[in-house]
Scaffold this motif. Structure first.
Motif, mmCIF file in Angstrom:
data_model
loop_
_atom_site.group_PDB
_atom_site.id
_atom_site.type_symbol
_atom_site.label_atom_id
_atom_site.label_comp_id
_atom_site.label_asym_id
_atom_site.label_seq_id
_atom_site.Cartn_x
_atom_site.Cartn_y
_atom_site.Cartn_z
ATOM 1 N N PRO A 64 23.869 69.248 6.180
ATOM 2 C CA PRO A 64 24.239 67.843 5.908
ATOM 3 C C PRO A 64 23.603 67.266 4.653
ATOM 4 O O PRO A 64 24.221 66.457 3.956
ATOM 5 C CB PRO A 64 23.756 67.116 7.166
ATOM 6 N N HIS A 92 25.432 69.734 1.452
ATOM 7 C CA HIS A 92 26.863 69.897 1.213
ATOM 8 C C HIS A 92 27.647 68.595 1.364
ATOM 9 O O HIS A 92 27.260 67.704 2.123
ATOM 10 C CB HIS A 92 27.435 70.944 2.171
ATOM 11 N N LYS A 93 28.771 68.544 0.645
ATOM 12 C CA LYS A 93 29.711 67.441 0.739
ATOM 13 C C LYS A 93 31.111 67.982 1.029
ATOM 14 O O LYS A 93 31.472 69.074 0.595
ATOM 15 C CB LYS A 93 29.753 66.644 -0.574
ATOM 16 N N ILE A 94 31.887 67.197 1.759
ATOM 17 C CA ILE A 94 33.263 67.546 2.086
ATOM 18 C C ILE A 94 34.209 66.853 1.111
ATOM 19 O O ILE A 94 34.052 65.676 0.802
ATOM 20 C CB ILE A 94 33.620 67.116 3.525
ATOM 21 N N LEU A 143 26.692 75.175 7.170
ATOM 22 C CA LEU A 143 26.705 73.913 6.425
ATOM 23 C C LEU A 143 25.432 73.108 6.657
ATOM 24 O O LEU A 143 24.889 73.087 7.767
ATOM 25 C CB LEU A 143 27.925 73.089 6.836
ATOM 26 N N VAL A 165 34.498 72.285 0.758
ATOM 27 C CA VAL A 165 33.090 71.925 0.878
ATOM 28 C C VAL A 165 32.331 72.547 -0.292
ATOM 29 O O VAL A 165 32.645 73.656 -0.737
ATOM 30 C CB VAL A 165 32.497 72.386 2.239
ATOM 31 N N SER A 184 29.320 74.976 11.536
ATOM 32 C CA SER A 184 28.121 74.189 11.224
ATOM 33 C C SER A 184 26.919 75.051 10.868
ATOM 34 O O SER A 184 26.013 74.590 10.165
ATOM 35 C CB SER A 184 27.771 73.267 12.398
ATOM 36 N N LEU A 203 29.295 65.279 5.466
ATOM 37 C CA LEU A 203 29.623 66.265 6.493
ATOM 38 C C LEU A 203 29.863 65.640 7.860
ATOM 39 O O LEU A 203 30.774 66.042 8.593
ATOM 40 C CB LEU A 203 28.493 67.281 6.609
ATOM 41 N N ASP A 204 29.061 64.643 8.209
ATOM 42 C CA ASP A 204 29.176 64.082 9.551
ATOM 43 C C ASP A 204 30.467 63.296 9.761
ATOM 44 O O ASP A 204 30.805 62.942 10.874
ATOM 45 C CB ASP A 204 27.955 63.228 9.913
#
Length: 357
Positions: free
Chosen positions: A192, A195-197, A190, A307, A187, A351-352
């Motif tokens: 939130p 970034h995107k997963i 990264l 990511v 984390s 991310l979450d």
């Protein structure tokens, strides 16, 4: 699109300059697989006579037979034949990530010199069987795929050295999710809002043991037995992080594990080590166990994730990569890897969704 592949080669050489024919390794592998010299020579495309001569020539070179042949019982590798085969496979397994990274760099430079250059996508990722498929399914982009540890890949993304980072986290199974230490490690790289997963694949991790499990190893508690020799992964690998957490959860003292300090750098290198009889058990993915004919004891499932910056999702190269991994032909290839699943492959999430701790 034609691509360079870098393949290692090694051989024995005596004082007279006689050198081991690399074709011998293919023959030994085919004999190990088929159990017959006739089937083995047919499989690798040589005559029976040539195969027989190869075995005799190199048996004389070493002074020991490489294959035991009994009438009506086929052919089996001798102890020396097995050691030669596993040594060759171990070389390939250990060097594979570095050689594929080098090949990616060479291919990139060559393609840049060609007309109609495709858009570039720089991917730094933890090595894995599914990730290694990407170059074969991404012919419409310049894929610069470099293998790094998970934390190195994420750090590269943060510095702008790559466009996409690949890493894996434990889910479900006995792992029960991500540890606090692993969560903090990932984390801090990264953001939130930035970034995107991209979900990629799931895979099974577990213990790889010799066929038939002669030491009757059933789980992590057996690793502390005095008659069990273990082979580990390197400290910065995701597999090592997962193992360390599982040992803590089960109350197993790693200092009591014989071989815990001995390390290999890929799943297949660990499997080759166990397959060669140099250890009784190692940690890795089911696909590696299957590749080397080992039994597999599942311990955990993992998500392998990509990511990237949310703006990268709008770039042509990334759009093409997403299209590639969402296609049925790619997902079918993933399904053919033992212990791998392409469920939700290519789905973009916040991310979450993963880092909800």
């Amino acid at each position: 699109m034609k691509r360079i592949q870098v393949v290692p080669s090694w051989s024995f050489r005596d004082a007279g300059g006689n050198q081991l024919n690399p074709q011998l390794f293919s023959l030994l592998g085919a004999i190990h697989e088929t159990g017959k010299l006739t089937a083995a020579t047919e499989k690798i495309g040589i005559s029976y006579r040539h195969g027989w001569n190869l075995l005799n020539t190199w048996a004389a070179f070493f002074g020991l037979p490489l294959v035991d042949m009994k009438k009506g019982k086929g052919a089996t590798l001798s102890a020396l034949g097995e050691k030669l085969l596993w040594a060759e496979q171990r070389v390939l397994a250990r060097l594979e990530p570095q050689l594929e990274s080098l090949a990616s760099e060479l291919n990139l430079e060559i393609h840049r010199a060609l007309e109609g250059v495709n858009p570039l996508l720089r991917v730094h990722a933890s090595y894995g069987y599914a990730v290694a498929l990407l170059p074969d399914f991404s012919s419409d982009i310049q894929l610069d795929l470099q293998y790094k540890s998970a934390e190195e890949a994420l750090a590269s993304l943060n510095r702008g050295v790559c466009d996409v980072a690949g890493f894996h986290v434990p889910v479900n199974g006995r792992a029960g999710g991500m540890s606090d230490a692993l969560y903090e490690t990932y984390s801090r790289h990264l953001k939130p809002r930035v970034h995107k997963i991209v979900k990629f694949i799931t895979r099974q991790q577990g213990l790889m043991v010799k066929p038939g499990n002669p030491k009757q190893i059933n789980g992590l508690q057996d690793l502390v037995r005095k008659d069990v020799k273990f082979i580990n992964r390197q400290k910065d690998s995701g597999t090592r992080a997962l193992l360390d957490e599982l040992l803590i959860r089960e109350g197993v003292n790693s200092k009591r594990i014989n071989g815990f300090a001995d390390e290999e750098f890929t799943h297949s290198a660990v499997a080759a080590f166990v397959g060669a009889g140099m250890a009784d058990v190692g940690m890795g993915v089911k696909a590696a166990a299957s590749q080397f004919g080992l039994d597999f004891i599942p311990l955990s499932s993992e998500y392998y994730l990509f990511v990237c910056h949310h703006k990268t999702l709008k770039q042509e190269a990334m759009l093409r990569l997403l299209a590639s991994i969402r296609r049925e032909v790619f997902q079918t290839a993933v399904q053919q890897l033992p212990g791998y699943s392409p469920e939700d492959c290519g789905e973009v999430v916040a991310l979450d969704t993963i880092f909800s701790g």
